[in-house]
Scaffold this active site. Structure first.
Site, PDB file in Angstrom:
ATOM      1  N   CYS A 175      80.384   9.293  83.761  1.00  0.00           N
ATOM      2  CA  CYS A 175      81.271  10.429  83.524  1.00  0.00           C
ATOM      3  C   CYS A 175      82.114  10.783  84.736  1.00  0.00           C
ATOM      4  CB  CYS A 175      80.477  11.620  83.010  1.00  0.00           C
ATOM      5  SG  CYS A 175      79.343  12.389  84.197  1.00  0.00           S
ATOM      6  N   ASP A 176      81.649  10.510  85.947  1.00  0.00           N
ATOM      7  CA  ASP A 176      82.426  10.798  87.154  1.00  0.00           C
ATOM      8  C   ASP A 176      83.815  10.152  87.095  1.00  0.00           C
ATOM      9  OD1 ASP A 176      79.613  10.569  87.391  1.00  0.00           O
ATOM     10  OD2 ASP A 176      79.686  10.498  89.569  1.00  0.00           O
ATOM     11  N   ALA A 177      83.876   8.986  86.454  1.00  0.00           N
ATOM     12  CA  ALA A 177      85.121   8.217  86.416  1.00  0.00           C
ATOM     13  C   ALA A 177      86.266   8.999  85.798  1.00  0.00           C
ATOM     14  CB  ALA A 177      84.895   6.917  85.642  1.00  0.00           C
ATOM     15  N   LEU A 178      85.953   9.994  84.950  1.00  0.00           N
ATOM     16  CA  LEU A 178      87.004  10.735  84.267  1.00  0.00           C
ATOM     17  C   LEU A 178      87.743  11.686  85.200  1.00  0.00           C
ATOM     18  CD1 LEU A 178      85.309  11.422  80.827  1.00  0.00           C
ATOM     19  CD2 LEU A 178      86.714   9.480  81.553  1.00  0.00           C
ATOM     20  N   PHE A 179      87.208  11.926  86.375  1.00  0.00           N
ATOM     21  CA  PHE A 179      87.937  12.632  87.425  1.00  0.00           C
ATOM     22  C   PHE A 179      88.687  11.642  88.317  1.00  0.00           C
ATOM     23  CE2 PHE A 179      88.466  14.247  91.696  1.00  0.00           C
ATOM     24  CZ  PHE A 179      88.841  15.573  91.530  1.00  0.00           C
TER      25      PHE A 179
END
Length: 383
Positions: A175-179
């Site tokens: 989910c970090d990738a979405l930032f």
């Protein structure tokens, strides 16, 4: 060796500039707005003077010391928003100096979202005097990704050879990738007019969301390894900073989407749905617990708290969130963040690099935590 020396000199000089006097362009703002920017500038200068020395970071690694890596990149992203919020000229100059020292190059892995994060600062710099040509190294990498899309699923399986060889890291399977990545692709469309970057970012964003978002809880799992994990009380494990990355990421993505477009409307609905849950999980002291559904006996944690404070304040300012209900959430978060500043000037209580909830200590700090704080300060100044 000349470029690092120039940057070191610039950073050292920036710490000598008085914070208050340099804010003349913001003097007409409400005192609380000026105070938020001042607080951000003071912390930013503290960090700028320590970019080449990671001794203050408890679990510093080679990645921490990488000037193009995600840990430092998030700091620079926060600095861009602080500059836009009215910070003094030395903040903008520091960003431009960083990009020049890096040769305006992304980090080394062309597909890895973490290695795209620094390009958000480069794309900002292109509109702030660095010139259109500085986006060319980023555009070259993005064009390569578009021409050679990764063909893997989003299941997160760590092979015997180690974490970095996880196949799905060539897509946005955590989910970090979405930032880290989508705002850069969307801004590339804005600056070039080529809609392929936007289309790719939205396609991958929704693929990740469909895979990792739990509609029953209105939260994202960090990655698929956490689907079945439960704590001692059989509660699902939703990592605070992980969901902070997502909510803050949407606050950066939504303004880059065409008003009224289906993707923007869908993302605004998702943002508001998550915000309800985030509001409900804030602790009375203003912090969010490292594991969102497990508040008891949890330590202060400033990185997740900063991302939520930023996103909630942004949502109120944009009119997506009801001011009466959500402004107190943002202000409690901001009060908690200001209490996290330690006597030596560092931002404390930052959970170190991880992929799950962990314990945190008062002296724990990190570049990305400071970046999140700067985002929060910038958003608070607009309230």
């Amino acid at each position: 060796m000349k470029k690092p020396t120039v940057i070191a000199l610039l950073m050292a000089l920036s710490t000598l500039m008085p914070v208050g006097k340099a804010l003349s362009e913001t003097e007409s703002r409400a005192p609380a707005a000026i105070d938020a920017v001042n607080t951000g500038v003071k912390l930013a200068r503290w960090q700028l003077s320590r970019m080449a020395d990671t001794s203050h970071i408890p679990r510093a690694t080679g990645g921490t010391r990488n000037p193009r890596g995600w840990e430092q990149a998030v700091f620079w992203i926060g600095l861009t928003e602080l500059a836009d919020a009215g910070a003094p000229a030395d903040i903008r100059k520091a960003i431009l100096a960083m990009g020049a020292a890096n040769g305006w190059k992304p980090a080394d892995r062309p597909y890895h979202a973490d290695d795209h994060a620094i390009t958000q600062a480069y794309l900002w710099a292109a509109k702030q005097g660095a010139g259109a040509s500085v986006i060319e190294p980023t555009q070259k990498i993005f064009d390569y990704v578009l021409a050679n899309p990764a063909r893997v699923n989003l299941a997160f399986h760590v092979p015997p050879t180690g974490y970095n060889d996880t196949e799905c890291l060539t897509r946005w399977c955590w989910c970090d990738a979405l930032f880290m990545s989508p705002p850069a692709f969307l801004e590339m469309t804005r600056q070039t007019g080529d809609t392929r970057y936007r289309d790719f970012a939205l396609k991958e964003f929704w693929a990740t969301t469909d895979f990792l978002y739990d509609p029953a809880e209105s939260l994202y799992y960090r990655d698929s390894r956490f689907f079945e994990r439960r704590d001692e009380q059989q509660r699902k494990m939703f990592w605070s900073r992980g969901n902070g990355w997502v909510l803050a990421g949407m606050a950066r993505i939504i303004p880059l989407l065409e008003p009224g477009s289906p993707d923007r409307l869908r993302m605004e609905i998702l943002f508001k749905e998550m915000a309800v849950k985030i509001k409900a999980t804030q602790k009375p002291d203003g912090y969010w617990p490292p594991s969102l559904l497990a508040p008891e006996n949890s330590p202060p944690e400033s990185s997740g708290t900063a991302f939520y404070t930023y996103a909630i304040a942004w949502g109120v300012h944009q009119g997506l969130l009801e001011r009466r209900d959500y402004e107190p959430v943002a202000r409690r978060g901001w009060a908690a963040l200001t209490r996290s500043i330690q006597p030596d000037g560092r931002l404390g209580w930052v959970q170190q690099v991880s992929d799950r909830p962990e314990q945190v200590e008062p002296q724990d700090t990190q570049y990305y935590g400071v970046g999140a704080f700067l985002l929060a300060a910038s958003a608070l100044s607009k309230l």
